[in-house]
Motif scaffolding. Structure first.
Motif, mmCIF file in Angstrom:
data_model
loop_
_atom_site.group_PDB
_atom_site.id
_atom_site.type_symbol
_atom_site.label_atom_id
_atom_site.label_comp_id
_atom_site.label_asym_id
_atom_site.label_seq_id
_atom_site.Cartn_x
_atom_site.Cartn_y
_atom_site.Cartn_z
ATOM 1 N N ALA A 162 2.509 6.206 11.522
ATOM 2 C CA ALA A 162 2.231 5.106 10.605
ATOM 3 C C ALA A 162 3.080 3.883 10.928
ATOM 4 O O ALA A 162 2.710 2.752 10.604
ATOM 5 C CB ALA A 162 2.475 5.554 9.171
ATOM 6 N N LYS A 215 10.280 2.357 11.720
ATOM 7 C CA LYS A 215 10.278 0.898 11.571
ATOM 8 C C LYS A 215 11.285 0.242 12.505
ATOM 9 O O LYS A 215 11.069 -0.869 12.988
ATOM 10 C CB LYS A 215 10.584 0.531 10.118
ATOM 11 C CG LYS A 215 10.422 -0.942 9.799
ATOM 12 C CD LYS A 215 10.652 -1.218 8.317
ATOM 13 C CE LYS A 215 10.494 -2.701 8.008
ATOM 14 N NZ LYS A 215 10.719 -2.970 6.557
ATOM 15 N N ARG A 223 -3.291 5.199 9.268
ATOM 16 C CA ARG A 223 -2.486 4.444 8.311
ATOM 17 C C ARG A 223 -1.933 3.167 8.932
ATOM 18 O O ARG A 223 -1.872 2.119 8.285
ATOM 19 C CB ARG A 223 -1.354 5.318 7.783
ATOM 20 C CG ARG A 223 -1.796 6.365 6.774
ATOM 21 C CD ARG A 223 -0.628 7.238 6.337
ATOM 22 N NE ARG A 223 0.500 6.444 5.870
ATOM 23 C CZ ARG A 223 1.751 6.915 5.764
ATOM 24 N NH1 ARG A 223 2.014 8.166 6.116
ATOM 25 N NH2 ARG A 223 2.712 6.139 5.316
ATOM 26 N N TYR A 224 -1.506 3.251 10.197
ATOM 27 C CA TYR A 224 -0.999 2.062 10.874
ATOM 28 C C TYR A 224 -2.104 1.005 10.984
ATOM 29 O O TYR A 224 -1.891 -0.171 10.663
ATOM 30 C CB TYR A 224 -0.480 2.418 12.264
ATOM 31 C CG TYR A 224 -0.106 1.198 13.074
ATOM 32 C CD1 TYR A 224 1.125 0.570 12.892
ATOM 33 C CD2 TYR A 224 -0.996 0.653 13.998
ATOM 34 C CE1 TYR A 224 1.467 -0.562 13.608
ATOM 35 C CE2 TYR A 224 -0.662 -0.480 14.719
ATOM 36 C CZ TYR A 224 0.569 -1.086 14.517
ATOM 37 O OH TYR A 224 0.888 -2.228 15.229
ATOM 38 N N MET A 270 0.858 -1.197 0.000
ATOM 39 C CA MET A 270 0.000 0.000 0.000
ATOM 40 C C MET A 270 0.887 1.237 0.000
ATOM 41 O O MET A 270 1.826 1.340 0.771
ATOM 42 C CB MET A 270 -0.895 -0.007 1.240
ATOM 43 C CG MET A 270 -1.911 1.123 1.283
ATOM 44 S SD MET A 270 -3.103 0.847 2.603
ATOM 45 C CE MET A 270 -2.059 0.657 4.016
ATOM 46 N N HIS A 328 -9.181 4.033 3.166
ATOM 47 C CA HIS A 328 -8.010 4.534 2.452
ATOM 48 C C HIS A 328 -8.326 5.859 1.764
ATOM 49 O O HIS A 328 -7.526 6.804 1.821
ATOM 50 C CB HIS A 328 -7.557 3.497 1.422
ATOM 51 C CG HIS A 328 -6.351 3.902 0.640
ATOM 52 N ND1 HIS A 328 -5.131 4.155 1.219
ATOM 53 C CD2 HIS A 328 -6.179 4.116 -0.696
ATOM 54 C CE1 HIS A 328 -4.254 4.499 0.286
ATOM 55 N NE2 HIS A 328 -4.866 4.482 -0.884
ATOM 56 N N ASP A 335 -3.114 -6.233 5.698
ATOM 57 C CA ASP A 335 -2.222 -7.396 5.754
ATOM 58 C C ASP A 335 -2.979 -8.628 6.243
ATOM 59 O O ASP A 335 -2.815 -9.731 5.705
ATOM 60 C CB ASP A 335 -1.034 -7.095 6.670
ATOM 61 C CG ASP A 335 -0.051 -8.255 6.715
ATOM 62 O OD1 ASP A 335 0.560 -8.557 5.682
ATOM 63 O OD2 ASP A 335 0.103 -8.865 7.801
ATOM 64 N N ALA A 363 -2.981 -0.522 7.561
ATOM 65 C CA ALA A 363 -1.958 -1.453 7.078
ATOM 66 C C ALA A 363 -2.073 -2.806 7.764
ATOM 67 O O ALA A 363 -1.934 -3.858 7.119
ATOM 68 C CB ALA A 363 -0.567 -0.859 7.298
ATOM 69 N N ARG A 364 -2.334 -2.796 9.075
ATOM 70 C CA ARG A 364 -2.495 -4.058 9.792
ATOM 71 C C ARG A 364 -3.720 -4.820 9.298
ATOM 72 O O ARG A 364 -3.697 -6.044 9.129
ATOM 73 C CB ARG A 364 -2.625 -3.811 11.309
ATOM 74 C CG ARG A 364 -1.392 -3.238 11.992
ATOM 75 C CD ARG A 364 -0.146 -4.092 11.811
ATOM 76 N NE ARG A 364 -0.293 -5.445 12.287
ATOM 77 C CZ ARG A 364 0.085 -5.863 13.498
ATOM 78 N NH1 ARG A 364 0.616 -5.010 14.358
ATOM 79 N NH2 ARG A 364 -0.054 -7.131 13.855
ATOM 80 N N ASN A 386 2.382 5.049 0.482
ATOM 81 C CA ASN A 386 2.336 6.049 1.538
ATOM 82 C C ASN A 386 1.383 7.159 1.133
ATOM 83 O O ASN A 386 1.205 7.469 -0.046
ATOM 84 C CB ASN A 386 3.714 6.644 1.782
ATOM 85 C CG ASN A 386 4.612 5.687 2.542
ATOM 86 O OD1 ASN A 386 4.127 4.758 3.169
ATOM 87 N ND2 ASN A 386 5.912 5.921 2.470
#
Length: 392
Positions: A84, A27, A261-262, A1, A295, A269, A265-266, A3
């Protein structure tokens, strides 16, 4: 995905490089570091120091005082990317964005030399106190007063609540009110109050919020400050106050965007890999479409935040005020929706510590409430943008 705001038409090469570098730092720490710090009652000191060494903390502050010479645009980008990665730094909103901006714009040369280098290199922090127990969103009801004595000293009395990070801040920028000699009315003024100033008390507020930064109630009982504790012009209080509040709203939008966003993303996934029927659950439109909608909402909120930051950095305070409120509103709504949908996507797993989403339910709500509620933002838009009458 991809940024948020990664399109080269929207962002410069420098901004994309900054995003990538901050994302890499985030990260290295990640959500596990963040949750461990919270569980152990510690602070994100290691991340704060590494961000400082890279020049991220003071990216918005003037170069002549140790900063990066950029603006709120760049600082909001830093906070968004750390969020994020699952490890946002709330004090970025307060210390360099609010306090650093106000001092850089309105402080004396001595105040700038005293505070800005430390705020930029992370060795010093400042908190910000405006909210009061009996005033809420009505800043006209602020009762913290500052009385000027014949010798030039100031005497502050009052209370503040929901002040973040006072225990780790070297000083707090307090919003008080002084009496206008011409009209007799009270006007807002900003004062730097050292943490250990006599009469300056603090007590923690018990919060059901998983965050390293604690919330405090403050009491000011005849706190005596020197004349140079006043930031800026005594007669330009509102201008100076909103110079800090607009960045606060923009940075809150960045905080919410990073969180959203975090969570997204989880969830993506999980939906891509979780298989209980013939195909992974992400193949089902009942789950795929809501995530796609999240999104879209995050991207739109990110564009509004970008607009607000650019207007502020260009010096257009009036237009930035409208845009900053809109950005904060949009980002908070998007974050709440996204976190809720992410938890729902994971089902029971969404409430486990392993996946780390449940704690975001409370955190996302904070973005709707603070630093100004969604209702007060809608009031602002209806009055200032649409010209509708006030009901209060």
């Amino acid at each position: 995905m991809s940024n948020a705001l990664s399109n080269s038409v929207i962002e410069s090469e420098e901004h994309r490089a900054l995003r990538a570098a901050v994302a890499a730092l985030g990260k290295r720490y990640g959500r596990e570091y963040f949750t461990t710090v919270v569980a152990e009652g510690k602070h994100t000191d290691e991340l704060w120091q590494d961000a400082a060494k890279a020049g991220y903390l003071g990216v918005n502050l003037p170069e002549e005082y140790g900063g990066g010479g950029a603006g709120i645009t760049e600082l909001s980008l830093v906070l968004e990317e750390l969020g994020a990665a699952g490890c946002p730094l709330l004090m970025l909103v307060v210390s360099p964005a609010i306090c650093g901006t106000v001092i850089a714009r309105f402080g004396t040369e001595e105040q700038k030399r005293t505070w800005l280098p430390g705020l930029a290199d992370g060795s010093r922090k400042m908190a910000f106190g405006i909210t009061e127990p009996d005033a809420g969103s009505n800043s006209h009801r602020i009762t913290t007063t500052a009385r000027k004595e014949s010798g030039g000293d100031w005497i502050l009395n009052g209370r503040k609540i929901f002040v973040s990070g006072v225990d780790i801040a070297d000083a707090t920028l307090i919003v008080g009110r002084t009496e206008d000699a011409r009209t007799g009315k009270l006007k807002p003024c900003l004062f730097i109050v050292p943490r250990e100033a006599p009469g300056f008390g603090r007590s923690p507020v018990a919060m059901e919020l998983a965050a390293p930064e604690k919330q405090f109630e403050l009491t000011l009982d005849d706190v005596r400050l020197p004349a140079d504790a006043l930031v800026g012009d005594e007669d330009a209080g509102l201008l100076q106050l909103f110079a800090g509040l607009n960045p606060e709203r923009i940075m809150t939008a960045a905080f919410a965007l990073g969180m959203g966003r975090y969570a997204l993303a989880r969830a993506v996934d999980y939906a891509r890999t979780r298989q209980v029927w013939k195909e992974p659950i992400g193949a089902h439109q009942a789950l795929a479409h809501p995530l796609a909608q999240c999104h879209v909402e995050l991207e739109l909120a990110g564009l509004m935040m970008r607009k607000a930051a650019l207007l502020y950095d260009a010096g257009d305070d009036m237009a930035a005020g409208e845009a900053a409120n809109m950005a904060k509103y949009a980002a908070a709504e998007a974050a709440v929706h996204t976190v809720d949908q992410a938890v729902h996507t994971l089902g029971g797993n969404g409430l486990t510590q392993e996946y780390g989403l449940a704690s975001l339910i409370t955190a996302a709500r904070v973005a709707r409430i603070a630093p100004v509620s969604r209702e007060m933002i809608l009031n602002f838009i209806s009055h200032q943008s649409l010209g509708l009458p006030k009901s209060y």
